[in-house]
Design an enzyme around this catalytic site. Structure first.
Site, mmCIF file in Angstrom:
data_model
loop_
_atom_site.group_PDB
_atom_site.id
_atom_site.type_symbol
_atom_site.label_atom_id
_atom_site.label_comp_id
_atom_site.label_asym_id
_atom_site.label_seq_id
_atom_site.Cartn_x
_atom_site.Cartn_y
_atom_site.Cartn_z
ATOM 1 N N TYR A 143 0.845 -1.093 0.093
ATOM 2 C CA TYR A 143 0.062 -0.128 -0.088
ATOM 3 C C TYR A 143 0.969 1.175 0.011
ATOM 4 C CZ TYR A 143 -3.225 3.544 1.508
ATOM 5 O OH TYR A 143 -4.158 4.570 1.676
ATOM 6 N N ASP A 238 9.405 3.073 -0.217
ATOM 7 C CA ASP A 238 8.292 3.467 0.476
ATOM 8 C C ASP A 238 8.353 3.075 1.859
ATOM 9 O OD1 ASP A 238 5.931 4.689 1.603
ATOM 10 O OD2 ASP A 238 4.527 3.531 0.216
ATOM 11 N N LYS A 266 4.483 8.662 9.023
ATOM 12 C CA LYS A 266 4.254 8.308 10.357
ATOM 13 C C LYS A 266 5.094 8.466 11.474
ATOM 14 C CE LYS A 266 1.238 4.854 8.511
ATOM 15 N NZ LYS A 266 1.224 3.822 7.043
HETATM 16 C C1 LIG Z 1 0.617 4.694 5.807
HETATM 17 C C2 LIG Z 1 1.334 4.443 4.529
HETATM 18 C C3 LIG Z 1 1.217 5.090 3.466
HETATM 19 C C4 LIG Z 1 0.201 6.572 3.428
HETATM 20 O O1 LIG Z 1 0.544 7.410 4.318
HETATM 21 P P1 LIG Z 1 -0.584 8.287 4.912
HETATM 22 O O2 LIG Z 1 -0.159 9.241 5.644
HETATM 23 O O3 LIG Z 1 -1.685 7.348 5.527
HETATM 24 O O4 LIG Z 1 -1.376 9.003 3.607
HETATM 25 C C5 LIG Z 1 1.964 4.845 2.237
HETATM 26 N N1 LIG Z 1 2.896 4.050 2.326
HETATM 27 C C6 LIG Z 1 2.901 3.320 3.299
HETATM 28 C C7 LIG Z 1 4.056 1.937 3.123
HETATM 29 C C8 LIG Z 1 2.237 3.246 4.415
HETATM 30 O O5 LIG Z 1 2.156 2.281 5.433
#
Ligand SMILES: *Cc1c(COP(=O)(O)O)cnc(C)c1O
Length: 426
Positions: A143, A238, A266
């Site tokens: 994701y 990511d 995060k």
């Molecule tokens: C949480 C997450 C996102 C999206 O981040 P948001 O702050 O919720 O938009 C993108 N990539 C990864 C790997 C994530 O865990």
């Protein structure tokens, strides 16, 4: 007696679609009614009925030092007292950029944004602008936020174009995304052989945490790096979740794989909306106002969010910080595994740094297909039973769990004891 949680959920559903502001919160996957939280402290959260839980969701990752750490709260209060935002540069943003580039040497330049979605969306645009190519590769089960080109699932058969995984994503946009299997180095190699000169970027979670926890195979990481270099594609790691979770240098530091672009979120916001993307200087210099790739944000680098992030990043640099977290997560997964084995339940668990996964399968899964084959009904039963015991796990079989520095050995022991009680009556 109706619970306050339920009353709030019923009222919320009248005004907020599904009663929630992000879908997984609605408990659809596990069934039942979501908890409304009123307060967090250290390793604990309290719901609207006043019940306390040991929290392994941690706001989906950010709360690595625990809820309401006094240093973070003070930093936020101090920053707020100086002004909530200016829409102009501040010294704290420079401090954040310096710290990120120092901790993560693959960052030669960095830009702050407000969400992980923004970070990945812009990293893709930047990779396209830099390479002059359109196609991107992602992996099923990873994701990367909810921008159009990343809400795509695999089409039928190998080497087909992706299909939208959400209504509202135009098929023409999804068709620019090729979706491959996680951990399948050979599949990646075949795709590059077929269309290497069309590929702008490969985007991947170097430790996958959005299909439960899936660890990368060495040859998968190595193939990705080598193929991107060979074909002139941009490798986007990511690390919105894994960054500062797997270790101080993230998953890429742990495995020693160098990204061209890196995305963060995060933990780096300490619980407030801050995220970032960065990497190679030659690529980052394509960004406006230096270059032709546009990106902007009214709240980017918000001083209160940056203060929360800086305070958190200062705490995680303490010596032994990650050793302790790694120990805590391992103690927990070892304990859960032993309990399930004792009661003859097909169950596995693993951890890396402060991330952990629990699976109702004999072995930890290594692919999207394997995670889909786990016993979801068993997880849902386990989830609700743990909730009754005062343990808050992510409300889905497809999410990783997190421990924080505030989780004590006693908290972990209580968690294992709760699971043991449940498994004994399984
Ligand atoms: C949480 C997450 C996102 C999206 O981040 P948001 O702050 O919720 O938009 C993108 N990539 C990864 C790997 C994530 O865990």
């Amino acid at each position: 007696m109706t619970s306050r949680n339920q009353t709030l959920f019923e009222e919320s559903q009248r005004l907020i679609p599904g009663g929630v502001n992000s879908p997984v919160r609605a408990f659809k996957s596990v069934g039942g009614s979501p908890l409304f939280f009123t307060r967090g402290q250290g390793a604990y959260v309290w719901d609207a009925d006043g019940k306390r839980y040991i929290d392994y969701v941690e706001s989906w990752g950010p709360m690595i030092v625990g809820h309401c750490h006094p240093d973070v709260v003070k930093a936020v209060q101090d920053a707020a007292a100086q002004g909530l935002g200016f829409g102009a540069p501040t010294e704290a943003e420079l401090e954040m950029a310096e710290l990120l580039c120092k901790l993560l040497p693959s960052l030669e330049m960095v830009r702050l944004v407000s969400s992980g979605t923004e970070a990945t969306m812009t990293a893709i645009r930047l990779a396209r602008g830099f390479t002059g190519r359109s196609r991107i590769i992602k992996f099923e089960g990873c994701y990367h936020g909810h921008s159009d080109g990343l809400l795509v699932k695999a089409g039928s058969g190998a080497l087909t174009f992706g299909q939208p995984s959400s209504s509202g994503v135009p098929a023409d946009i999804a068709a620019l995304t090729t979706v491959l299997d996680y951990n399948d180095a050979a599949g990646l190699e075949r795709t590059f052989a077929e269309m290497g000169d069309e590929i702008a970027a490969v985007i991947v979670e170097p430790v996958a945490g959005n299909m439960n926890l899936i660890l990368p195979k060495r040859e998968f990481l190595d193939a990705m790096r080598a193929l991107c270099t060979k074909h002139g594609a941009v490798l986007i790691l990511d690390e919105v979740m894994s960054g500062f979770r797997v270790g101080l240098q993230g998953a890429h530091g742990h495995f020693g794989i160098k990204p061209d672009l890196l995305t963060l979120g995060k933990v780096m916001g300490g619980g407030l909306p801050a995220a970032a993307f960065g990497g190679r200087r030659d690529i980052m210099q394509c960004l406006a106002p230096l270059g032709p790739v546009y990106q902007a944000g009214t709240l980017s680098g918000n001083p209160v969010a940056v203060a929360a992030g800086l305070a958190t990043l200062n705490l995680i640099q303490a010596s032994g910080f990650y050793d302790r977290l790694t120990q805590t997560a391992k103690q927990m997964t070892d304990g859960l595994r032993a309990s399930a084995a004792k009661h003859g339940i097909p169950f596995s668990a693993q951890s890396i740094g402060s991330m952990f996964g629990v699976y109702f399968s004999k072995q930890p899964p290594t692919s999207y297909a394997e995670i889909m084959a786990c016993d979801k009904e068993a997880f849902n039963r386990f989830f609700h039973a743990m909730l009754d015991e005062g343990v808050y796990l992510a409300p889905s079989a497809y999410e990783a769990g997190f421990v924080s520095a505030a989780h004590t050995e006693a908290d972990v022991a209580a968690t294992i004891a709760a699971a043991d009680k449940i498994f004994a009556g399984w």
